[in-house]
Scaffold this motif. Structure first.
Motif, short mmCIF file in Angstrom:
data_model
loop_
_atom_site.label_atom_id
_atom_site.label_comp_id
_atom_site.label_asym_id
_atom_site.label_seq_id
_atom_site.Cartn_x
_atom_site.Cartn_y
_atom_site.Cartn_z
N GLU A 163 11.46 31.15 -34.49
CA GLU A 163 12.87 30.96 -34.71
C GLU A 163 13.67 30.02 -33.56
O GLU A 163 14.42 29.15 -34.02
CB GLU A 163 13.63 32.44 -34.55
CG GLU A 163 15.11 32.18 -34.86
CD GLU A 163 15.22 32.17 -36.40
OE1 GLU A 163 16.27 31.81 -36.82
OE2 GLU A 163 14.33 32.43 -37.43
N ARG A 172 12.41 26.41 -34.97
CA ARG A 172 13.30 25.82 -35.97
C ARG A 172 14.34 25.25 -35.52
O ARG A 172 15.05 24.51 -36.29
CB ARG A 172 13.45 27.15 -37.09
CG ARG A 172 12.25 27.45 -37.56
CD ARG A 172 12.60 28.66 -38.49
NE ARG A 172 11.27 29.09 -39.19
CZ ARG A 172 10.71 30.37 -39.05
NH1 ARG A 172 11.55 31.30 -38.30
NH2 ARG A 172 9.59 30.63 -39.39
N ARG A 173 14.98 25.26 -34.57
CA ARG A 173 16.39 24.46 -34.10
C ARG A 173 15.79 23.26 -33.44
O ARG A 173 15.27 23.28 -32.22
CB ARG A 173 17.02 25.39 -33.01
CG ARG A 173 17.88 26.30 -33.51
CD ARG A 173 17.67 27.31 -34.37
NE ARG A 173 18.73 28.24 -34.63
CZ ARG A 173 18.28 29.47 -35.21
NH1 ARG A 173 16.87 29.52 -35.43
NH2 ARG A 173 18.78 30.25 -35.56
N THR A 201 3.58 29.55 -39.93
CA THR A 201 4.55 28.99 -40.62
C THR A 201 3.99 28.97 -42.29
O THR A 201 4.81 29.30 -43.00
CB THR A 201 4.90 27.81 -40.27
OG1 THR A 201 5.51 27.94 -38.79
CG2 THR A 201 6.18 27.25 -41.10
#
Length: 88
Positions: A60, A63-64, A86
């Motif tokens: 998570e 993903r940024r 993923t």
């Protein structure tokens, strides 16, 4: 080992590092994701590091694009196969 830019410092750092292995000088260190804080720090060129305790939390955070690195306490989390996690 995959690397990311450490904010606007010109340094590249591991995308996942074990606590204590990365010089965090000048970085915003978050215990959990905060998109507003990540965005503000990224916009100012400040590196952002997020702590994670599970594979899901690591993914998570990664993903940024504004997150420079993810810190983990468990060395096994630094060795995860992110492509497999993923895409299966």
């Amino acid at each position: 080992m995959r690397q990311r830019w450490f904010g606007a410092t010109g340094r590249r750092v591991p995308q996942v590092a074990v606590e204590g292995e990365l010089d965090l000088d000048g970085a915003l260190v978050l215990d959990s994701l905060d998109d507003a804080a990540v965005g503000a720090a990224f916009d100012s060129g400040r590196p952002v590091v997020v702590r994670a305790g599970s594979a899901e939390e690591v993914l998570e955070a990664l993903r940024r694009p504004g997150v420079s690195s993810v810190l983990v306490a468990d060395p096994a989390l630094a060795e995860l196969d992110f492509v497999k996690l993923t895409y299966g």
